[in-house]
Design a protein around this motif. Sequence first.
Motif, PDB file in Angstrom:
ATOM      1  N   GLN A  93      43.454  42.568  43.537  1.00  0.00           N
ATOM      2  CA  GLN A  93      42.304  43.366  43.895  1.00  0.00           C
ATOM      3  C   GLN A  93      42.018  42.697  45.759  1.00  0.00           C
ATOM      4  O   GLN A  93      41.273  41.717  45.407  1.00  0.00           O
ATOM      5  CB  GLN A  93      41.948  43.435  42.797  1.00  0.00           C
ATOM      6  CG  GLN A  93      40.692  44.927  43.523  1.00  0.00           C
ATOM      7  CD  GLN A  93      39.359  44.764  41.908  1.00  0.00           C
ATOM      8  OE1 GLN A  93      39.423  44.062  41.372  1.00  0.00           O
ATOM      9  NE2 GLN A  93      39.500  45.851  41.642  1.00  0.00           N
ATOM     10  N   GLY A 102      48.741  40.286  39.488  1.00  0.00           N
ATOM     11  CA  GLY A 102      48.066  41.201  40.614  1.00  0.00           C
ATOM     12  C   GLY A 102      47.120  40.976  41.466  1.00  0.00           C
ATOM     13  O   GLY A 102      46.259  39.830  41.127  1.00  0.00           O
ATOM     14  N   THR A 128      55.434  46.504  34.765  1.00  0.00           N
ATOM     15  CA  THR A 128      53.975  46.361  35.254  1.00  0.00           C
ATOM     16  C   THR A 128      53.223  46.636  33.378  1.00  0.00           C
ATOM     17  O   THR A 128      53.726  47.543  32.342  1.00  0.00           O
ATOM     18  CB  THR A 128      53.732  47.835  36.341  1.00  0.00           C
ATOM     19  OG1 THR A 128      54.774  47.955  37.023  1.00  0.00           O
ATOM     20  CG2 THR A 128      52.177  47.713  36.288  1.00  0.00           C
ATOM     21  N   ARG A 162      46.537  46.379  42.833  1.00  0.00           N
ATOM     22  CA  ARG A 162      48.111  46.705  42.343  1.00  0.00           C
ATOM     23  C   ARG A 162      48.658  45.419  41.584  1.00  0.00           C
ATOM     24  O   ARG A 162      48.264  44.025  41.787  1.00  0.00           O
ATOM     25  CB  ARG A 162      48.029  45.967  44.343  1.00  0.00           C
ATOM     26  CG  ARG A 162      48.219  47.170  45.085  1.00  0.00           C
ATOM     27  CD  ARG A 162      48.390  46.158  46.284  1.00  0.00           C
ATOM     28  NE  ARG A 162      48.117  47.004  47.456  1.00  0.00           N
ATOM     29  CZ  ARG A 162      49.368  48.029  48.316  1.00  0.00           C
ATOM     30  NH1 ARG A 162      49.833  48.618  47.620  1.00  0.00           N
ATOM     31  NH2 ARG A 162      48.647  48.539  48.798  1.00  0.00           N
ATOM     32  N   GLY A 163      48.985  45.980  40.530  1.00  0.00           N
ATOM     33  CA  GLY A 163      50.184  45.555  39.282  1.00  0.00           C
ATOM     34  C   GLY A 163      48.956  45.450  38.434  1.00  0.00           C
ATOM     35  O   GLY A 163      48.574  46.294  38.034  1.00  0.00           O
ATOM     36  N   LEU A 164      49.435  44.487  36.834  1.00  0.00           N
ATOM     37  CA  LEU A 164      49.616  43.337  37.296  1.00  0.00           C
ATOM     38  C   LEU A 164      51.401  43.731  37.322  1.00  0.00           C
ATOM     39  O   LEU A 164      51.700  44.646  36.637  1.00  0.00           O
ATOM     40  CB  LEU A 164      49.371  42.917  35.579  1.00  0.00           C
ATOM     41  CG  LEU A 164      48.023  42.522  35.558  1.00  0.00           C
ATOM     42  CD1 LEU A 164      47.893  41.947  34.099  1.00  0.00           C
ATOM     43  CD2 LEU A 164      48.195  41.050  36.469  1.00  0.00           C
ATOM     44  N   HIS A 165      52.145  42.705  38.027  1.00  0.00           N
ATOM     45  CA  HIS A 165      53.879  43.316  37.976  1.00  0.00           C
ATOM     46  C   HIS A 165      54.747  42.011  38.034  1.00  0.00           C
ATOM     47  O   HIS A 165      53.859  40.791  37.983  1.00  0.00           O
ATOM     48  CB  HIS A 165      54.376  43.892  39.514  1.00  0.00           C
ATOM     49  CG  HIS A 165      53.356  44.387  39.730  1.00  0.00           C
ATOM     50  ND1 HIS A 165      53.078  45.307  41.543  1.00  0.00           N
ATOM     51  CD2 HIS A 165      52.686  45.881  39.118  1.00  0.00           C
ATOM     52  CE1 HIS A 165      52.277  46.208  41.514  1.00  0.00           C
ATOM     53  NE2 HIS A 165      52.415  46.691  40.452  1.00  0.00           N
ATOM     54  N   ASP A 209      51.060  52.201  38.187  1.00  0.00           N
ATOM     55  CA  ASP A 209      49.871  50.876  37.073  1.00  0.00           C
ATOM     56  C   ASP A 209      49.329  51.466  36.648  1.00  0.00           C
ATOM     57  O   ASP A 209      48.381  51.283  35.327  1.00  0.00           O
ATOM     58  CB  ASP A 209      49.389  50.553  38.783  1.00  0.00           C
ATOM     59  CG  ASP A 209      49.612  49.130  39.195  1.00  0.00           C
ATOM     60  OD1 ASP A 209      51.566  49.448  39.465  1.00  0.00           O
ATOM     61  OD2 ASP A 209      49.931  48.892  40.655  1.00  0.00           O
ATOM     62  N   TRP A 216      38.682  41.173  36.485  1.00  0.00           N
ATOM     63  CA  TRP A 216      38.747  42.112  38.005  1.00  0.00           C
ATOM     64  C   TRP A 216      37.295  42.126  38.730  1.00  0.00           C
ATOM     65  O   TRP A 216      36.315  42.451  37.659  1.00  0.00           O
ATOM     66  CB  TRP A 216      39.388  43.409  37.799  1.00  0.00           C
ATOM     67  CG  TRP A 216      40.979  43.433  37.486  1.00  0.00           C
ATOM     68  CD1 TRP A 216      41.303  43.909  36.203  1.00  0.00           C
ATOM     69  CD2 TRP A 216      42.173  42.914  37.516  1.00  0.00           C
ATOM     70  NE1 TRP A 216      42.522  43.634  35.731  1.00  0.00           N
ATOM     71  CE2 TRP A 216      42.871  42.894  37.066  1.00  0.00           C
ATOM     72  CE3 TRP A 216      42.174  41.947  39.159  1.00  0.00           C
ATOM     73  CZ2 TRP A 216      44.766  42.411  37.144  1.00  0.00           C
ATOM     74  CZ3 TRP A 216      43.771  42.027  39.553  1.00  0.00           C
ATOM     75  CH2 TRP A 216      43.910  41.950  38.456  1.00  0.00           C
ATOM     76  N   HIS A 225      46.549  46.755  33.344  1.00  0.00           N
ATOM     77  CA  HIS A 225      45.440  45.665  34.289  1.00  0.00           C
ATOM     78  C   HIS A 225      44.088  45.558  33.394  1.00  0.00           C
ATOM     79  O   HIS A 225      44.242  44.326  33.236  1.00  0.00           O
ATOM     80  CB  HIS A 225      45.066  46.475  35.595  1.00  0.00           C
ATOM     81  CG  HIS A 225      43.864  47.613  35.522  1.00  0.00           C
ATOM     82  ND1 HIS A 225      44.533  48.617  35.375  1.00  0.00           N
ATOM     83  CD2 HIS A 225      42.806  47.219  35.949  1.00  0.00           C
ATOM     84  CE1 HIS A 225      43.177  49.669  35.030  1.00  0.00           C
ATOM     85  NE2 HIS A 225      42.105  48.813  35.488  1.00  0.00           N
TER      86      HIS A 225
END
Length: 183
Positions: free
Chosen positions: A122, A120, A145, A60-63, A168, A157, A148
Motif C-alpha cells: 500500500q 501486497g 489473488t 495492490r494485493g495480496l498476490h 484485487d 493496512w 486484502h
Amino acid sequence: MKATEVPEIAGAYLFEPTPHADERGFFCRTFDADVLRSVGLDPGAFVQDSVSRSARGVLRGLHLRAGAGEAKLVRCSYGRIFDAVVDLRPHSPTHRNRAFFELSGETQVTLYVPAGCAHGIQALTETADVSYRIDRPHDPAEDVTIAHDDPELAIPWPLPATSMSRRDRDAPVLADALRHAGR
C-alpha cells in the motif's frame, strides 16, 4: 550491502544498502549478486524487472503465484510503502506467518519474498514507485489473488484503500484462493 534474515518468514531477507549521500543527493547499490549468493540465492534466477507507480492509499494485493510460485526482490525506489508478506508454503516452518515492513526511497532497502508467499503493498506517500525483480516470466493463468481484508490474515493496512484493481477488489478469502491455487 547487508543481508538480514526475516525471522517471521523462513527464507525471506532484507537487503540494506549503504547510501553515499552528499549535497547532490545519494548513490547506492541496490542489487549485488555476491550478497545474494552469500545467503544462498541465485542472482541469475531473476529474469524479469517490473515497476509500479501508485498514489497514496492505493493497495495492490495480496498476490500469489500458483504452480512453482514466484520469488521476487521488492524495493520502493521513490516514496514509502507498507509491505505485507504471508507465508503460504505448506511445509514451511513459518507457514501462515505474516511479516510487515515499511520500505522507502530514502533507505532503498530490498525485500526478498520467497516463492509461495503472498505479497501486497500500500502506498503511503502521494507517489510511490516500487521495483520488482522476479524469478519467472509472468503467466496470468497462474495469478492468484487473496482478499486484502481477509479476517483470517488480519493485515493491518495503515490507510483506507483509496483504489484497487477490480481483481484485487473481487478477490476471494484465503481458503477459497488456496483451493483455486491447488494448495
